[in-house]
Scaffold this motif. Structure first.
Motif, mmCIF file in Angstrom:
data_model
loop_
_atom_site.group_PDB
_atom_site.id
_atom_site.type_symbol
_atom_site.label_atom_id
_atom_site.label_comp_id
_atom_site.label_asym_id
_atom_site.label_seq_id
_atom_site.Cartn_x
_atom_site.Cartn_y
_atom_site.Cartn_z
ATOM 1 N N UNK A 1 -10.458 10.759 -2.820
ATOM 2 C CA UNK A 1 -9.589 9.698 -2.631
ATOM 3 C C UNK A 1 -8.766 9.823 -1.314
ATOM 4 N N UNK A 2 -9.775 9.104 -0.308
ATOM 5 C CA UNK A 2 -9.411 9.334 1.271
ATOM 6 C C UNK A 2 -7.834 8.321 1.437
ATOM 7 N N UNK A 3 -7.768 7.329 0.759
ATOM 8 C CA UNK A 3 -6.887 6.271 0.865
ATOM 9 C C UNK A 3 -5.534 7.042 0.623
ATOM 10 N N UNK A 4 -5.568 7.782 -0.622
ATOM 11 C CA UNK A 4 -4.549 8.559 -1.276
ATOM 12 C C UNK A 4 -4.125 9.841 -0.031
ATOM 13 N N UNK A 5 -5.016 10.261 0.511
ATOM 14 C CA UNK A 5 -4.754 11.217 1.321
ATOM 15 C C UNK A 5 -4.140 10.836 2.596
ATOM 16 N N UNK A 6 -4.671 9.586 3.160
ATOM 17 C CA UNK A 6 -3.923 8.919 4.332
ATOM 18 C C UNK A 6 -2.633 8.669 3.982
ATOM 19 N N UNK B 1 2.431 3.679 14.139
ATOM 20 C CA UNK B 1 1.772 4.393 12.949
ATOM 21 C C UNK B 1 1.757 3.410 11.810
ATOM 22 N N UNK B 2 2.849 2.775 11.518
ATOM 23 C CA UNK B 2 2.883 1.866 10.302
ATOM 24 C C UNK B 2 1.675 0.560 10.659
ATOM 25 N N UNK B 3 1.185 0.255 11.686
ATOM 26 C CA UNK B 3 0.396 -0.831 11.722
ATOM 27 C C UNK B 3 -0.728 -0.107 11.748
ATOM 28 N N UNK B 4 -1.085 0.896 12.379
ATOM 29 C CA UNK B 4 -2.463 1.667 12.245
ATOM 30 C C UNK B 4 -2.792 2.126 10.696
ATOM 31 N N UNK B 5 -1.669 2.237 9.977
ATOM 32 C CA UNK B 5 -1.938 2.570 8.641
ATOM 33 C C UNK B 5 -2.390 1.455 7.650
ATOM 34 N N UNK B 6 -1.588 0.414 8.097
ATOM 35 C CA UNK B 6 -1.958 -0.823 7.223
ATOM 36 C C UNK B 6 -3.373 -1.191 7.766
ATOM 37 N N UNK B 7 -3.697 -1.314 8.935
ATOM 38 C CA UNK B 7 -4.994 -1.743 9.216
ATOM 39 C C UNK B 7 -6.132 -0.823 8.496
ATOM 40 N N UNK B 8 -5.890 0.544 8.785
ATOM 41 C CA UNK B 8 -6.700 1.185 7.835
ATOM 42 C C UNK B 8 -7.031 1.028 6.402
ATOM 43 N N UNK B 9 -5.543 0.652 5.644
ATOM 44 C CA UNK B 9 -5.683 0.665 4.384
ATOM 45 C C UNK B 9 -6.284 -0.464 4.184
ATOM 46 N N UNK B 10 -6.559 -1.566 4.849
ATOM 47 C CA UNK B 10 -7.207 -2.757 4.593
ATOM 48 C C UNK B 10 -8.921 -2.632 4.660
ATOM 49 N N UNK B 11 -9.461 -1.286 4.986
ATOM 50 C CA UNK B 11 -10.748 -0.938 5.196
ATOM 51 C C UNK B 11 -11.043 0.113 4.092
ATOM 52 N N UNK B 12 -10.063 0.532 3.131
ATOM 53 C CA UNK B 12 -10.249 1.460 2.024
ATOM 54 C C UNK B 12 -10.169 0.766 0.911
ATOM 55 N N UNK B 13 -11.165 1.365 -0.196
ATOM 56 C CA UNK B 13 -12.026 2.293 -0.256
ATOM 57 C C UNK B 13 -12.994 2.120 0.883
ATOM 58 N N UNK C 1 -14.729 1.339 9.619
ATOM 59 C CA UNK C 1 -13.527 2.235 8.986
ATOM 60 C C UNK C 1 -13.307 3.635 10.016
ATOM 61 N N UNK C 2 -14.684 4.075 10.618
ATOM 62 C CA UNK C 2 -14.540 5.099 11.354
ATOM 63 C C UNK C 2 -13.586 4.758 12.552
ATOM 64 N N UNK C 3 -13.641 3.711 13.200
ATOM 65 C CA UNK C 3 -12.618 3.241 14.277
ATOM 66 C C UNK C 3 -11.381 3.215 13.855
#
Length: 252
Positions: free
Chosen positions: A192-197, A124-136, A145-147
């Motif tokens: 604020x999608x990143x804040x929601x995540x 979960x930590x790895x997935x969150x960090x990867x997603x954060x790098x594509x936000x906003x 970002x969708x992937x």
């Protein structure tokens, strides 16, 4: 006349054409799926194989295979002997998809938090960090970002081993993406999608399953609620093809 060997007539199990054909089908499937989700192929639009095969640079047979896969995803509907159309979209469908996602995904997250161990937390930590790098989110990186967004959501429920839950949520996610793609183009649709995540992630990592589930529900409902309100107020209408419209007119 010598008899032909049955072995000579049997294609080799690892023939070079099979992987190539499969790759072409996968590519056509992904391209068609993207064009449907992003609205280049309009809901209700007739898919003319003989025209589309040239646009996607594949054979008619390969394209039919790809379209059949999309039909199994419920993104395409068949019309008996008359071919295929892009599946329609409707307010009632969006409400139903959202309701099901909330019920299934929040329950799966709560069970995942209870059952997930250190390996789940690390994932979960790895997935969150990867997603954060594509936000906003920016339009040029939206597919990426969708992937990453899908990976984050699937990893969140990964601590609860239920293959069928994952299959159902993947199907719902594909359809949610169609509506999200449309909603993201609406004025005032920025969130604020990143804040929601981050809120979901923090509660999940802290083991606060009730708060994590509430944050996830609010996150799932945010864009659908925005779109539903706009539709009910008549500020927008969902795109629908004229019954005579074909993919030839759109992609020519």
């Amino acid at each position: 006349m010598a008899k032909r060997s049955i072995l000579a007539a049997t294609p080799p199990p690892h023939g070079s054409t099979l992987p190539a054909a499969r790759t072409l089908i996968e590519r056509a499937y992904e391209q068609l799926r993207t064009d449907i989700i992003e609205g280049r192929l309009v809901p209700g639009e007739k898919l003319r194989v003989e025209h589309l095969k040239d646009h996607y640079a594949v054979s008619a047979g390969t394209l039919r295979e790809a379209i059949t896969r999309l039909a199994s995803d419920a993104l395409v509907v068949t019309e008996g002997q008359r071919g295929f159309r892009v599946a329609p979209i409707a307010l009632q469908e969006l409400e139903d998809i959202t309701r099901l996602r909330v019920q299934i995904e929040t329950n799966a997250l709560r069970e995942s938090i209870r059952e997930g161990g250190n390996a789940w937390r690390s994932a979960v930590r790895a997935a969150y960090e990867a997603l954060s790098g594509a936000e906003p989110i920016v339009s040029t990186r939206r597919r990426e970002w969708e992937q990453l967004n899908l990976r984050f959501h699937e990893t969140l429920i990964g601590g609860h081993a239920s293959p069928w839950t994952l299959r159902v949520l993947r199907l719902l996610s594909r359809h949610s993406e169609r509506y999200r793609s449309f909603a993201m183009r609406l004025p005032g649709s920025l969130r604020e999608v990143h804040a929601e995540h981050t809120e979901i992630y923090d509660y999940a990592m802290a083991g606060q399953e009730a708060r994590a589930a509430l944050a996830l529900e609010a996150h799932i409902r945010a864009t659908p609620d925005l779109l539903i309100t706009a539709l009910r107020e008549g500020r927008v209408t969902l795109p629908t093809a004229d019954l005579n419209q074909t993919s030839e007119a759109l992609l020519a």
